[in-house]
Design a protein around this motif. Structure first.
Motif, short mmCIF file in Angstrom:
data_model
loop_
_atom_site.label_atom_id
_atom_site.label_comp_id
_atom_site.label_asym_id
_atom_site.label_seq_id
_atom_site.Cartn_x
_atom_site.Cartn_y
_atom_site.Cartn_z
N ASP A 309 23.01 -13.69 -3.70
CA ASP A 309 24.32 -13.04 -3.75
C ASP A 309 24.22 -11.80 -4.63
N LEU A 310 25.14 -10.87 -4.45
CA LEU A 310 25.14 -9.65 -5.26
C LEU A 310 26.10 -9.86 -6.42
N TYR A 311 25.58 -10.32 -7.53
CA TYR A 311 26.41 -10.70 -8.66
C TYR A 311 27.00 -9.47 -9.34
N PRO A 312 28.22 -9.61 -9.90
CA PRO A 312 28.87 -8.48 -10.57
C PRO A 312 28.01 -7.81 -11.63
N SER A 313 27.25 -8.59 -12.41
CA SER A 313 26.41 -8.00 -13.46
C SER A 313 25.36 -7.08 -12.87
N ASN A 314 24.83 -7.44 -11.70
CA ASN A 314 23.83 -6.59 -11.05
C ASN A 314 24.46 -5.36 -10.40
N LEU A 315 25.67 -5.51 -9.88
CA LEU A 315 26.35 -4.35 -9.31
C LEU A 315 26.64 -3.31 -10.39
N LYS A 316 26.97 -3.80 -11.59
CA LYS A 316 27.22 -2.88 -12.70
C LYS A 316 25.95 -2.11 -13.08
N LYS A 317 24.81 -2.77 -12.95
CA LYS A 317 23.54 -2.13 -13.33
C LYS A 317 23.22 -0.92 -12.46
N ILE A 318 23.67 -0.94 -11.22
CA ILE A 318 23.32 0.19 -10.34
C ILE A 318 24.47 1.20 -10.26
N GLY A 319 25.54 0.95 -11.01
CA GLY A 319 26.58 1.97 -11.19
C GLY A 319 27.46 2.22 -10.00
N VAL A 320 27.56 1.28 -9.07
CA VAL A 320 28.50 1.48 -7.96
C VAL A 320 29.91 1.26 -8.50
N GLU A 321 30.83 2.12 -8.13
CA GLU A 321 32.19 2.02 -8.65
C GLU A 321 33.18 2.50 -7.62
N GLY A 322 34.47 2.33 -7.94
CA GLY A 322 35.50 2.70 -6.98
C GLY A 322 35.46 1.77 -5.77
N PHE A 323 36.02 2.23 -4.66
CA PHE A 323 36.01 1.45 -3.43
C PHE A 323 34.70 1.70 -2.67
N TYR A 324 34.10 0.65 -2.15
CA TYR A 324 32.92 0.78 -1.30
C TYR A 324 32.74 -0.50 -0.48
N PHE A 325 32.06 -0.37 0.65
CA PHE A 325 31.75 -1.51 1.49
C PHE A 325 30.30 -1.94 1.26
N ILE A 326 30.07 -3.24 1.31
CA ILE A 326 28.72 -3.79 1.43
C ILE A 326 28.65 -4.43 2.81
N LYS A 327 27.76 -3.95 3.67
CA LYS A 327 27.71 -4.45 5.03
C LYS A 327 26.33 -5.03 5.36
N ASP A 328 26.27 -5.67 6.51
CA ASP A 328 25.01 -6.23 7.03
C ASP A 328 24.42 -7.27 6.08
N TRP A 329 25.23 -8.26 5.73
CA TRP A 329 24.80 -9.33 4.84
C TRP A 329 23.85 -10.30 5.57
N PRO A 330 23.04 -11.05 4.82
CA PRO A 330 22.25 -12.12 5.45
C PRO A 330 23.16 -13.09 6.20
N LEU A 331 22.73 -13.54 7.35
CA LEU A 331 23.55 -14.38 8.21
C LEU A 331 23.71 -15.80 7.66
N GLY A 332 22.68 -16.32 6.99
CA GLY A 332 22.65 -17.72 6.58
C GLY A 332 23.92 -18.28 5.97
N PRO A 333 24.44 -17.66 4.90
CA PRO A 333 25.62 -18.24 4.22
C PRO A 333 26.94 -17.94 4.92
N LYS A 334 26.93 -17.11 5.93
CA LYS A 334 28.18 -16.68 6.54
C LYS A 334 28.81 -17.80 7.39
N PRO A 335 30.14 -17.78 7.56
CA PRO A 335 30.80 -18.78 8.39
C PRO A 335 30.28 -18.77 9.83
#
Length: 436
Positions: A309-335
């Protein structure tokens, strides 16, 4: 002169309808006492209604003594009506005050709340929630919920302009919508049922008839999370649309986010005391693939691997901010209903909308073929018989479709700079709270 019943008396004006140019006009206002100050032969009061504050000045000789004396001993939060005449006054914050001639006290205060009605902040949120109706009179929360109402209206207007139909789906269901254990079981006559995690399966069925549907309604998640961004009962803005894929849904969400930002910004412009931290309206919301962010995290020294999973602490490390989409996730955990990528079966046509490290929305292209749904369900260990009512619909030609759900409370958090999700929820429900 002083009565306690409403009778035939009715409000003539709200606070925002009064102004100094109405000097001399007799009006009737209703609300609750915000403050009372007495100085000898004069009493000052501030009455608050749903739209703002009204200054009252009861001076000996200008109004009946009985009225002035009764007004001076009222406690904050007393519910009253005042009939009187408007008098322009440069000293009053509103430019006018009301000289009362009649007072009606509908309810005297029995208890003093554990915080001041004028307080901008009250540290202990549990204290506030115990007297939530009084807490919601504070200006800070009044602005949040008035803005929330305007955002809901703007979202509904968008859907109607785009020819969506508003739907209502069952909230008591026989089987889990998405599988998993985050369910609230309930007794339904003589059998077990569950509170709905989402309207997912119903809205997929309804696009067969209406093509474009939306619902704004509660969802229930029995997740044992004690954070300032989780609720057991939340409001979800759901949409589902036929003959589109997840790219089209991301376009829809981008429209909604821009409309919502403009709505909150306009509200703040019309209310000078608003202290929202409103994000700037993006020209375009960036879309990052899951693979792209994993690579950035690894380069930034985060201990993460593909599939994590993309944990908040790791997202902060790469400096993404504001609104953004994360797409094309691994299929395994998805409904089970999420469609896989045409180019890579390990990837799903799915996305999350983020605001910093706060997830606001999740959506995907959906599977439209019954045999693919059944195969996915079996791979997840789900019993297909329990979902026959849903699978049966796919025998009658389900079109390609996609959709999403947007968490309203989290969206309002992002739009107003509110840190605790309970402050954007009228009556929060979480692991520890089932009242009031």
């Amino acid at each position: 002169m002083i009565k306690t019943e409403l009778g035939t008396l009715r409000r003539s004006h709200y606070s925002n309808e009064l102004n100094p140019s109405m000097d001399g006009l007799e009006v009737t206002i209703m609300g609750w006492v915000l403050t009372i100050r007495g100085h000898g032969n004069i009493s000052f009061a501030t009455i608050r209604d749903k739209n703002g504050d009204i200054p009252i000045v009861a001076k000996k000789g200008d109004c009946p003594d009985e009225l002035r004396e009764k007004l001076s001993i009222l406690k904050a939060h007393s519910s009253i009506a005042i009939t009187g005449r408007i008098k322009s006054s440069e000293k009053a914050p509103t430019g006018f005050e009301i000289i009362p001639s009649e007072l009606r006290v509908f309810s005297d205060v029995e208890k003093i709340p554990p915080f001041e009605p004028l307080a901008k902040t009250v540290k202990n949120i549990d204290t506030r929630l115990e007297v939530r109706p009084i807490d919601l009179r504070r200006k800070t929360l009044q602005h949040i919920f008035n803005a929330r109402s305007q955002v809901l209206k703007s979202i509904r207007d968008y859907f109607y302009q785009q020819n969506f139909i508003e739907i209502n789906t069952p909230k008591m269901i026989a089987t889990a919508t998405e599988g998993g254990a985050a369910l609230f079981p309930i007794f339904y006559y003589n059998k077990e049922a569950f509170l709905a995690q989402s309207p997912q399966l119903y809205k997929e069925q309804l696009i067969m008839s209406f093509e474009k549907v939306f619902e704004i309604a509660p969802i229930f998640r029995a997740e044992p999370s004690r954070t300032n961004r989780h609720l057991a009962e939340a409001i979800s803005v759901d949409l589902e649309e036929a003959f589109v894929d997840y790219n089209d849904v991301m376009n829809r969400i981008e429209d909604i986010i821009k409309i919502a930002i403009v709505t909150v910004s306009d509200y703040a412009k019309n209310n000078s005391d608003v202290e929202f931290i409103i994000p700037s309206k993006p020209e375009h919301i960036p879309r990052y693939s899951y693979d792209e962010l994993i690579e950035k995290m690894q380069k930034a020294g985060a201990k993460t691997e593909w599939g994590d999973d993309l944990y908040p602490s790791n997202l902060k490390k790469i400096g993404v901010e504001g609104f953004y989409f994360i797409k094309d996730w691994p299929l395994g955990p998805k409904p089970f209903y999420v469609k896989d990528s045409k180019t890579n079966p390990k990837i799903s046509e799915s996305f999350d909308l983020m605001f910093g490290d706060l997830e606001l929305s999740s959506g995907s292209t959906r599977i439209e073929k019954r045999h693919e749904l059944e195969e996915r369900m079996k791979n997840k260990g789900m019993k297909t018989d329990a979902f026959e009512y849903h699978l049966g619909a796919f025998d009658y030609g389900v079109p390609p479709h996609a959709g999403c759900g947007i968490g309203l409370e989290r969206l309002i958090m992002a739009l107003t700079g509110t840190e605790n999700i309970r402050d954007v929820t009228f009556y929060p429900r979480d692991v520890d709270r089932l009242t009031p």
